[in-house]
Design an enzyme around this catalytic site. Structure first.
Site, PDB file in Angstrom:
ATOM      1  N   HIS A 248       0.834  -1.206   0.000  1.00 16.83           N
ATOM      2  CA  HIS A 248       0.000   0.000   0.000  1.00 16.83           C
ATOM      3  C   HIS A 248       0.868   1.256   0.000  1.00 16.83           C
ATOM      4  O   HIS A 248       0.579   2.225  -0.692  1.00 16.83           O
ATOM      5  CB  HIS A 248      -0.937   0.001   1.214  1.00 16.83           C
ATOM      6  CG  HIS A 248      -1.968  -1.078   1.142  1.00 16.83           C
ATOM      7  ND1 HIS A 248      -3.264  -0.857   0.740  1.00 16.83           N
ATOM      8  CD2 HIS A 248      -1.885  -2.404   1.383  1.00 16.83           C
ATOM      9  CE1 HIS A 248      -3.950  -1.993   0.744  1.00 16.83           C
ATOM     10  NE2 HIS A 248      -3.119  -2.957   1.132  1.00 16.83           N
TER      11      HIS A 248
ATOM     12  N   ASP B 137      -6.462   5.537   1.075  1.00 15.39           N
ATOM     13  CA  ASP B 137      -6.395   4.111   0.745  1.00 15.39           C
ATOM     14  C   ASP B 137      -7.785   3.485   0.903  1.00 15.39           C
ATOM     15  O   ASP B 137      -8.539   3.830   1.815  1.00 15.39           O
ATOM     16  CB  ASP B 137      -5.415   3.411   1.685  1.00 15.39           C
ATOM     17  CG  ASP B 137      -5.194   1.955   1.293  1.00 15.39           C
ATOM     18  OD1 ASP B 137      -4.208   1.686   0.596  1.00 15.39           O
ATOM     19  OD2 ASP B 137      -6.010   1.093   1.690  1.00 15.39           O
TER      20      ASP B 137
ATOM     21  N   GLN C 217      13.519  -4.419  -5.185  1.00 20.05           N
ATOM     22  CA  GLN C 217      12.988  -5.240  -6.276  1.00 20.05           C
ATOM     23  C   GLN C 217      13.022  -4.535  -7.634  1.00 20.05           C
ATOM     24  O   GLN C 217      13.267  -5.156  -8.658  1.00 20.05           O
ATOM     25  CB  GLN C 217      11.546  -5.654  -5.940  1.00 20.05           C
ATOM     26  CG  GLN C 217      10.890  -6.487  -7.014  1.00 20.05           C
ATOM     27  CD  GLN C 217       9.648  -7.181  -6.492  1.00 20.05           C
ATOM     28  OE1 GLN C 217       9.722  -7.977  -5.570  1.00 20.05           O
ATOM     29  NE2 GLN C 217       8.515  -6.889  -7.077  1.00 20.05           N
TER      30      GLN C 217
ATOM     31  N   HIS D  96       4.203 -13.971  -6.513  1.00 17.03           N
ATOM     32  CA  HIS D  96       2.908 -14.231  -5.869  1.00 17.03           C
ATOM     33  C   HIS D  96       1.793 -13.402  -6.500  1.00 17.03           C
ATOM     34  O   HIS D  96       0.627 -13.554  -6.154  1.00 17.03           O
ATOM     35  CB  HIS D  96       3.016 -13.949  -4.380  1.00 17.03           C
ATOM     36  CG  HIS D  96       3.122 -12.483  -4.024  1.00 17.03           C
ATOM     37  ND1 HIS D  96       3.942 -11.604  -4.695  1.00 17.03           N
ATOM     38  CD2 HIS D  96       2.503 -11.738  -3.066  1.00 17.03           C
ATOM     39  CE1 HIS D  96       3.830 -10.390  -4.151  1.00 17.03           C
ATOM     40  NE2 HIS D  96       2.966 -10.448  -3.171  1.00 17.03           N
TER      41      HIS D  96
ATOM     42  N   GLU E  45       5.487  -3.785 -11.607  1.00 16.79           N
ATOM     43  CA  GLU E  45       6.939  -3.647 -11.830  1.00 16.79           C
ATOM     44  C   GLU E  45       7.424  -4.630 -12.907  1.00 16.79           C
ATOM     45  O   GLU E  45       8.312  -4.322 -13.693  1.00 16.79           O
ATOM     46  CB  GLU E  45       7.681  -3.864 -10.504  1.00 16.79           C
ATOM     47  CG  GLU E  45       7.436  -2.708  -9.525  1.00 16.79           C
ATOM     48  CD  GLU E  45       7.562  -3.087  -8.049  1.00 16.79           C
ATOM     49  OE1 GLU E  45       8.143  -4.146  -7.753  1.00 16.79           O
ATOM     50  OE2 GLU E  45       7.076  -2.318  -7.196  1.00 16.79           O
TER      51      GLU E  45
ATOM     52  N   GLY F 146      -5.319 -13.542  -0.871  1.00 15.33           N
ATOM     53  CA  GLY F 146      -5.894 -12.232  -1.205  1.00 15.33           C
ATOM     54  C   GLY F 146      -6.288 -12.092  -2.672  1.00 15.33           C
ATOM     55  O   GLY F 146      -6.895 -12.977  -3.270  1.00 15.33           O
ATOM     56  N   ASP F 147      -5.889 -10.961  -3.242  1.00 12.74           N
ATOM     57  CA  ASP F 147      -6.272 -10.619  -4.622  1.00 12.74           C
ATOM     58  C   ASP F 147      -5.461 -11.375  -5.676  1.00 12.74           C
ATOM     59  O   ASP F 147      -5.646 -11.170  -6.877  1.00 12.74           O
ATOM     60  CB  ASP F 147      -6.063  -9.113  -4.832  1.00 12.74           C
ATOM     61  CG  ASP F 147      -4.631  -8.674  -4.548  1.00 12.74           C
ATOM     62  OD1 ASP F 147      -3.833  -9.494  -4.026  1.00 12.74           O
ATOM     63  OD2 ASP F 147      -4.291  -7.513  -4.843  1.00 12.74           O
TER      64      ASP F 147
END
Ligand code: UDP
Ligand code: UDP
Length: 467
Positions: free
Chosen positions: A29, A126, A345, A360, A368, A383-384
Site C-alpha cells: 500500500h 487508501d 525489487q 505471488h 513492476e 488475497g487478490d
C-alpha cells in the site's frame, strides 16, 4: 462540494492544488502511494503525506525515511495511532490488524486536516479506510478520492461483494459482470468465503458500500490491460452508482531507495536469471520453502531467490542455513543466490540479467514486472492474487499453473513440478517477446500523450478549479 472551510483564492486565480495522501499498512500500500505522491509533486501539486505511526514493518519506516529525504518538497504529517484494545487482537494477520487500528484512529484526522495550510483541495485515501475517513472529509467539505491499490478487476469484486451476500453472510455464486469474464468463487480471497466474520470480510463490506460516495476511485492500472473492466466500471455495469474510476498507472518506480551491491547478478548472462519473490508480507511453510529450493536447483536455471520465513520482517531472524538446511543451501549456491534480507525489487527487475519472475502476483510486483518487460510465472498465495494471476495469463505476460492452488499450509507443491514449470517458462521465447511488447505499451500509457497521463492531468485541473 464547496464548503465554508475551503474557499476560492481572493483573486479567483487557479492556485496550486494541495492534496493530502493517506496510505494503509504494508509496502504493497505504501509503495504505490509514494509513487503517486512523487508523480503529483512532479505536476506541481503541493503534497502532504500522512503516515500512520508506528508502521508494521521495518521496510515501511525505512522506505518513508528515504523517500522524505529525496522529496523535501513533500510535507509529512504523522497520524499517531491509538493504543491497541483487545477486541481484535486475535487477528488473522498483523497487516489487517493494523488496517483496523488505523480505521479506529481515523477521527484523529479531523483536526489534522483542517489545520493544514494552505487549505486542502482534496484528499486521497487508501481503500481500506473508505468507510471511516469519508464521513470525516464529508464534514469538512473536502473531496475524497479513494486509491484502490490492486487491479481494476479486483475493484469489481470489492464494490460488488456486499451485494452478493446471501443468508448467513456467505457467497453462493461467482461474480458475473456483463461483458467481463467471471470471478469464480475459487479465485476470491478465501476469508471472503467464510461464514464467520473476519477483518477482511468486514473491510470488503463496509468500504465497498461506501465507495459509491467518494469523489472518484483511482486505480494503478491502464487501458491497455484492463480496458473492458474499466469500461464496465464506468458504464454502470458493475454497480449502477459509482463515481468515476480513473486509471493512472502503471505508476513509475521512483528512485529514492538506496541501491544494493548486485555483483552476483552482474556476473550472469543477459536474461538468464529467474527472480523469485513472494512480496513483502507472505511467508511460506518451511516444507514448501525447501521444496521450492529443491525445485529451483533441479530446474537447472539460474535464480535469485528472496527467502521469507515470517510475515513481518522484524521477526524474520533465522539464518538461511536454519531455514533451508545446510545441504540444500550448498546445492542452491551452485546455481543461484538465496538472500534473506530486503532487496530493492525495482533495481532487480530492471537488471539485464533477469529473464523471468516467479511471483505471488501482488499488484505492485506485477506492475513492476510489466514496467520492465519481465515474464511472470504466477504462484498466487492469498488475497487478490488469483484475480491478478488470471490477468497475467490473459494479457500474455506469463503463465499460471492453477493446480498449485493457494499458498496454504495444507498443500505442498512438489520440487519436480516446480522444476519443470520453471524450465518451461525460462525457455518460452514467445512470452519473452510478449512481455517486451507489454512494457512498451505500459510506458506509453504514462508517456506524454498516454491515457493515464491525460486522466491524471484532467483530475489535477478539477482540483485547481475547486480551489
Ligand atoms: N518489495 C521489495 N523487496 C522485497 C519485497 C518486496 O522491493 O524484498 C516491494 C515490491 O517491489 C513491491 C512491494 O514491495 O513494490 C510489494 O507489493 P506487492 O503488491 O507486490 O505485494 P505485497 O507485499 O503487498 O504482498
Ligand atoms: N476480460 C475481463 N477483464 C478485463 C479484460 C478482459 O474479464 O479486464 C475478459 C474479456 O471480456 C474477454 C476475455 O477476458 O472475454 C479476454 O480478454 P482480453 O483482454 O485478453 O482480449 P480481448 O478481449 O481483446 O479478446
Amino acid at each position: 462540494k464547496p464548503s465554508s472551510s475551503i474557499k476560492m483564492s481572493d483573486s479567483g486565480d487557479l492556485r496550486v492544488p494541495h492534496v493530502a495522501l493517506l496510505p494503509s499498512a504494508g509496502m504493497g500500500h505504501l509503495t504505490p502511494f509514494l509513487r503517486l505522491a512523487a508523480l503529483l509533486a512532479s505536476h506541481d501539486v503541493c503534497v502532504t503525506f500522512i503516515t500512520p505511526n508506528p508502521t508494521v514493518s521495518l521496510a515501511e519506516s525505512q522506505s518513508l525515511t528515504n523517500f522524505l529525504m529525496a522529496f523535501p518538497q513533500i510535507t509529512r504529517k504523522q497520524l499517531h495511532l491509538l493504543p491497541l484494545d483487545e477486541s481484535c487482537a486475535n487477528s488473522e494477520d498483523p497487516f489487517y490488524y493494523h488496517f483496523e487500528l488505523i480505521r479506529r484512529s481515523s477521527h484523529l484526522l479531523s483536526p489534522l486536516l483542517s489545520s493544514l495550510s494552505p487549505p486542502l483541495s482534496a484528499m486521497i485515501t487508501d481503500m481500506s479506510f473508505t468507510s471511516t475517513v469519508l464521513p470525516i472529509t464529508d464534514s469538512l467539505g473536502l473531496p475524497n478520492y479513494i486509491f484502490f491499490t490492486s487491479s481494476a478487476k479486483m475493484l469489481t469484486l470489492y464494490v460488488s461483494f456486499h451485494t452478493m451476500l446471501g443468508p448467513n453472510h456467505t457467497i453462493k455464486d461467482d461474480l458475473q459482470v456483463p461483458g467481463l469474464g467471471p470471478i469464480p468463487k475459487s479465485r476470491m480471497p478465501p476469508p471472503l468465503l467464510q461464514e464467520s466474520n473476519n477483518l477482511l470480510k468486514t473491510f470488503f463490506i463496509e468500504n465497498g458500500k461506501k465507495m459509491t460516495e467518494s469523489s472518484g476511485i483511482l486505480v494503478n492500472t491502464y487501458e491497455g490491460i484492463e480496458s473492458e473492466t474499466m469500461a464496465a466500471l464506468n458504464d454502470g455495469k458493475v454497480l449502477r452508482k459509482l463515481p468515476s474510476v480513473i486509471s493512472i498507472g502503471p505508476l513509475a518506480p521512483c528512485f529514492f531507495e538506496t541501491s544494493q551491491q548486485l555483483q552476483w547478478l552482474n556476473d550472469q548472462a543477459t536474461g538468464s536469471v529467474l527472480y523469485v519473490s513472494f512480496g513483502s508480507r507472505t511467508a511460506m511453510s518451511r516444507e514448501q520453502i525447501r521444496e521450492l529450493g529443491d525445485g529451483l536447483v533441479r530446474s537447472g536455471c539460474r535464480f535469485l531467490w528472496a527467502v521469507k520465513d515470517k510475515k513481518v520482517d522484524i521477526e524474520d531472524d533465522e539464518k538461511l542455513t536454519e531455514v533451508l538446511g545446510e545441504e540444500l543451501l550448498e546445492r542452491v549456491k551452485k546455481n543461484g543466490l538465496a538472500v534473506k534480507n530486503w532487496l530493492n525489487q525495482e533495481e532487480i527487475l530492471s537488471h539485464p540479467a533477469i529473464g523471468g519472475f516467479l511471483s505471488h502476483c501482488g499488484w505492485n510486483s506485477l506492475s513492476e514486472a510489466l514496467w520492465n518487460g519481465v515474464r511472470v510465472l504466477a504462484w498466487p498465495q492469498h488475497g487478490d492474487q488469483k484475480v491478478n494471476a488470471d490477468l497475467v495469463e490473459r494479457i500474455g505476460l506469463g503463465t499460471w499453473d492453477k493446480s498449485w492452488g493457494w499458498g496454504d499450509r495444507e498443500t505442498v507443491v512438489k520440487a519436480e513440478d516446480i522444476a519443470q514449470t520453471v524450465s518451461e517458462i525460462m525457455g518460452n521465447d514467445l512470452l519473452k517477446l510478449q512481455a517486451l511488447h507489454i512494457r512498451d505499451e505500459a510506458r506509453r500509457a504514462v508517456g506524454d500523450d498516454g491515457s493515464s497521463t491525460k486522466s491524471l492531468a484532467a483530475l489535477i485541473d478539477t482540483w485547481k478549479k475547486f480551489q
